[in-house]
Scaffold this motif. Structure first.
Motif, PDB file in Angstrom:
ATOM      1  N   GLY A  66       0.844  -1.187   0.000  1.00 15.14           N
ATOM      2  CA  GLY A  66       0.000   0.000   0.000  1.00 15.14           C
ATOM      3  C   GLY A  66       0.873   1.227   0.000  1.00 15.14           C
ATOM      4  O   GLY A  66       1.786   1.348   0.835  1.00 15.14           O
ATOM      5  N   VAL A  67       0.639   2.139  -0.930  1.00 17.46           N
ATOM      6  CA  VAL A  67       1.472   3.336  -1.061  1.00 17.46           C
ATOM      7  C   VAL A  67       0.616   4.574  -0.864  1.00 17.46           C
ATOM      8  O   VAL A  67      -0.340   4.821  -1.610  1.00 17.46           O
ATOM      9  N   ALA A  68       0.965   5.358   0.139  1.00 22.18           N
ATOM     10  CA  ALA A  68       0.354   6.667   0.361  1.00 22.18           C
ATOM     11  C   ALA A  68       1.364   7.713  -0.084  1.00 22.18           C
ATOM     12  O   ALA A  68       2.493   7.709   0.377  1.00 22.18           O
ATOM     13  N   SER A  69       0.963   8.586  -0.991  1.00 20.93           N
ATOM     14  CA  SER A  69       1.904   9.562  -1.530  1.00 20.93           C
ATOM     15  C   SER A  69       1.294  10.946  -1.609  1.00 20.93           C
ATOM     16  O   SER A  69       0.096  11.111  -1.821  1.00 20.93           O
ATOM     17  N   ALA A  70       2.164  11.946  -1.434  1.00 25.20           N
ATOM     18  CA  ALA A  70       1.758  13.315  -1.731  1.00 25.20           C
ATOM     19  C   ALA A  70       1.296  13.382  -3.177  1.00 25.20           C
ATOM     20  O   ALA A  70       1.805  12.669  -4.041  1.00 25.20           O
ATOM     21  N   ALA A  95       3.766   0.923 -11.189  1.00 25.08           N
ATOM     22  CA  ALA A  95       4.416   0.004 -12.135  1.00 25.08           C
ATOM     23  C   ALA A  95       5.815  -0.410 -11.681  1.00 25.08           C
ATOM     24  O   ALA A  95       6.125  -1.611 -11.666  1.00 25.08           O
ATOM     25  N   PRO A  96       6.704   0.530 -11.299  1.00 26.02           N
ATOM     26  CA  PRO A  96       8.041   0.091 -10.908  1.00 26.02           C
ATOM     27  C   PRO A  96       8.064  -0.771  -9.650  1.00 26.02           C
ATOM     28  O   PRO A  96       8.881  -1.694  -9.548  1.00 26.02           O
ATOM     29  N   LEU A  97       7.171  -0.526  -8.705  1.00 27.92           N
ATOM     30  CA  LEU A  97       7.154  -1.345  -7.491  1.00 27.92           C
ATOM     31  C   LEU A  97       6.588  -2.726  -7.780  1.00 27.92           C
ATOM     32  O   LEU A  97       7.078  -3.738  -7.260  1.00 27.92           O
ATOM     33  N   VAL A 105       0.023  -3.648  -5.891  1.00 31.77           N
ATOM     34  CA  VAL A 105       0.329  -2.322  -5.332  1.00 31.77           C
ATOM     35  C   VAL A 105      -0.926  -1.464  -5.411  1.00 31.77           C
ATOM     36  O   VAL A 105      -1.529  -1.328  -6.483  1.00 31.77           O
ATOM     37  N   ARG A 106      -1.334  -0.893  -4.279  1.00 32.91           N
ATOM     38  CA  ARG A 106      -2.498   0.003  -4.234  1.00 32.91           C
ATOM     39  C   ARG A 106      -2.013   1.390  -3.809  1.00 32.91           C
ATOM     40  O   ARG A 106      -1.348   1.542  -2.783  1.00 32.91           O
ATOM     41  N   LEU A 107      -2.350   2.382  -4.608  1.00 37.51           N
ATOM     42  CA  LEU A 107      -1.886   3.750  -4.406  1.00 37.51           C
ATOM     43  C   LEU A 107      -3.043   4.648  -3.993  1.00 37.51           C
ATOM     44  O   LEU A 107      -4.140   4.561  -4.565  1.00 37.51           O
ATOM     45  N   ALA A 303      -4.196  -1.440   1.562  1.00 38.12           N
ATOM     46  CA  ALA A 303      -3.638  -2.665   0.975  1.00 38.12           C
ATOM     47  C   ALA A 303      -4.319  -3.907   1.528  1.00 38.12           C
ATOM     48  O   ALA A 303      -4.491  -4.905   0.815  1.00 38.12           O
ATOM     49  N   LEU A 304      -4.717  -3.865   2.803  1.00 37.23           N
ATOM     50  CA  LEU A 304      -5.388  -4.992   3.429  1.00 37.23           C
ATOM     51  C   LEU A 304      -6.841  -5.133   3.007  1.00 37.23           C
ATOM     52  O   LEU A 304      -7.475  -6.143   3.260  1.00 37.23           O
ATOM     53  N   GLY A 305      -7.381  -4.080   2.382  1.00 36.64           N
ATOM     54  CA  GLY A 305      -8.780  -4.099   1.959  1.00 36.64           C
ATOM     55  C   GLY A 305      -9.746  -3.913   3.108  1.00 36.64           C
ATOM     56  O   GLY A 305     -10.911  -4.322   3.022  1.00 36.64           O
TER      57      GLY A 305
END
Length: 307
Positions: A66-70, A95-97, A105-107, A303-305
């Motif tokens: 799970g990715v949290a991003s600015a 894509a790269p991860l 990967v969930r963003l 990510a865990l849903g």
């Protein structure tokens, strides 16, 4: 570990964090680094984050990332695009991860993740209507309304740092527009607002270090009269944004996070509350108890849903 664990990532303009997080909210193998600001392209950010993930024992047994991003984000392509606070025009993440680790990967935006984290393990537990605000290099927000996270198109609902709050000073925001809340109350904006406020009111230079928000807020906390007067001006500006947030989302609680709020949240609230509009009931306004880990926990929730 196993299926009950995920890799959680929180990418800000200044720092990134990653860890293995269990379905019970236990954070293990926490890794922190500086978000790259130099390189041929934004791919250096995913590379640095990937190196941090690879250093976590047992990452391969995680159920996903799970990715949290600015933001702003483009969820269709899995990228950060045109961020006013990050160093690159585009930062590909999903894509790269996925290519490197072979895990789903969930963003999502870091502030939307913060709202999920607070509702899971923070000040929003048991609350169906909450707003999460982070005061850092920039200002962002996330809202849960009726128990559902508001994402909007491409996941960018809640960019409250770009609420219009002022035309008198018309300070330029990092996004290129003027009068946005972020240009006044963020870590980068506050010193510029202080300088403009001094000039407009023909006030003498300060005796304290006003080159950073830390210096200004620290002086106000020590009782400096000039810094205190500025805090009232800043409070009036911030109250416009808070008032907009209250009427837009009608939250039960507003949770403040980010280094500025964690260090001086009570001071900010005290100077801001007298200026709030009272059209709707004022919600509880609190500082996050999660010590900066709300977005990381929210990334894990996503990510865990569990959201």
């Amino acid at each position: 570990m196993g299926e009950g664990s995920v890799i959680a990532v929180d990418i800000g303009a200044t720092h990134y964090r990653t860890a293995l997080v269990t379905s019970e909210g236990c954070v293990r193998d926490f890794v922190r680094g500086d978000t790259p600001r130099e390189g041929a392209s934004g791919e250096v950010v995913a590379r640095a984050v990937g190196d941090a993930i690879a250093s976590i024992p047992g990452w391969s047994r995680a159920a996903g990332i799970g990715v949290a991003s600015a933001g702003p984000l483009d969820l269709t392509s899995g990228r950060v695009v045109c961020s006013p606070n990050m160093a690159f025009e585009e930062v590909p993440l999903v894509a790269p991860l996925f290519e490197r680790f072979g895990l789903p990967v969930r963003l999502l935006n870091d502030c939307r993740a913060g709202a999920l984290g607070e509702r899971w393990l923070g000040a929003g537990q048991g609350v169906d209507n909450l707003v999460y605000l982070t005061l850092s290099t920039g200002i962002g927000g996330g809202a849960v309304v009726g128990g559902r996270l508001l994402q909007g198109r491409d996941g960018n609902a809640g960019e409250v740092g770009h609420l219009f709050v002022d035309s008198e000073y018309a300070l330029s925001c990092g996004c290129g527009h003027a009068g946005h809340w972020e240009a006044y109350a963020s870590g980068t904006g506050m010193p510029r607002f202080f300088a403009a406020w001094l000039a407009k009111n023909n006030l003498p230079a300060s005796s304290f270090d006003a080159s950073s928000s830390r210096g200004i807020l620290g002086a106000a906390a020590r009782g400096d009269s000039l810094a205190g007067a500025f805090m009232d001006a800043l409070g009036a500006i911030s109250a416009r944004a808070f008032s907009d947030i209250i009427v837009a989302y009608s939250p039960e609680v507003i949770v403040l996070d980010g280094p500025i709020a964690r260090a001086h949240g009570a001071l900010l609230i005290r100077h801001m509350c007298p200026h709030l509009d009272r059209y709707l009931p004022t919600p509880e306004i609190v500082v996050s108890p999660l010590e900066g880990r709300a977005p990381l926990l929210g990334a894990a929730v996503y990510a865990l849903g569990l959201s």
